[in-house]
Motif scaffolding. Structure first.
Motif, PDB file in Angstrom:
ATOM      1  N   PRO A  89     -18.324  12.043 -36.297  1.00  0.00           N
ATOM      2  CA  PRO A  89     -17.106  12.435 -35.587  1.00  0.00           C
ATOM      3  C   PRO A  89     -16.877  11.687 -34.279  1.00  0.00           C
ATOM      4  N   HIS A  90     -17.914  11.060 -33.742  1.00  0.00           N
ATOM      5  CA  HIS A  90     -17.780  10.353 -32.466  1.00  0.00           C
ATOM      6  C   HIS A  90     -17.493   8.866 -32.648  1.00  0.00           C
ATOM      7  N   THR A  91     -17.441   8.394 -33.910  1.00  0.00           N
ATOM      8  CA  THR A  91     -17.163   6.994 -34.201  1.00  0.00           C
ATOM      9  C   THR A  91     -15.801   6.893 -34.865  1.00  0.00           C
TER      10      THR A  91
END
Length: 132
Positions: A89-91
């Motif tokens: 989710p952070h990429t």
């Protein structure tokens, strides 16, 4: 919807916008419900943008309406197969193949001498398939 393949297809090298416009016209001729149109346009966007971004561009594109399904075919120059990576989710990015497989669970890839063709079949019923 009646089974039908619409021709002519957009030329190789087509853009996401052109591919979506073509798919929209095919589905309008078949009086497809708005929810199906939205799902097909999402699959078209993901497959065409992936071909452009990762596989040297679109070499073939087709949308076919058959009994019980809409089939989207996108060909490109790369022999590399798409894959489901772990969700990060952070990429940014990396969700397209998961979206395609959710909306068109019977999606498969046909390899050939000049690259590959991704074939995504979306069911025409109103219920959405479960997430992979």
């Amino acid at each position: 919807m009646r089974p039908r393949s619409v021709a002519p297809n957009p030329p190789p090298g087509t853009s996401c916008a052109r591919a979506r416009d073509y798919a929209r016209r095919v589905l309008a001729e078949q009086y497809a419900p708005p929810s199906l149109v939205a799902d097909v346009l999402t699959v078209v966007s993901e497959l065409v943008s992936n071909a452009v971004r990762h596989a040297g561009g679109v070499t073939g594109f087709r949308v076919t309406v058959r009994a019980g399904q809409v089939v989207v075919e996108v060909s490109d120059r790369s022999a590399l197969l798409p894959h489901l990576g772990p969700p990060c989710p952070h990429t940014p990015g990396g969700f397209g193949w998961r979206v395609v497989k959710t909306l068109a669970p019977s999606t498969f890839v046909r390899s050939h001498r000049t690259g590959k063709t991704v074939v995504a079949a979306l069911p025409t019923h109103t219920g959405r398939p479960p997430a992979p």
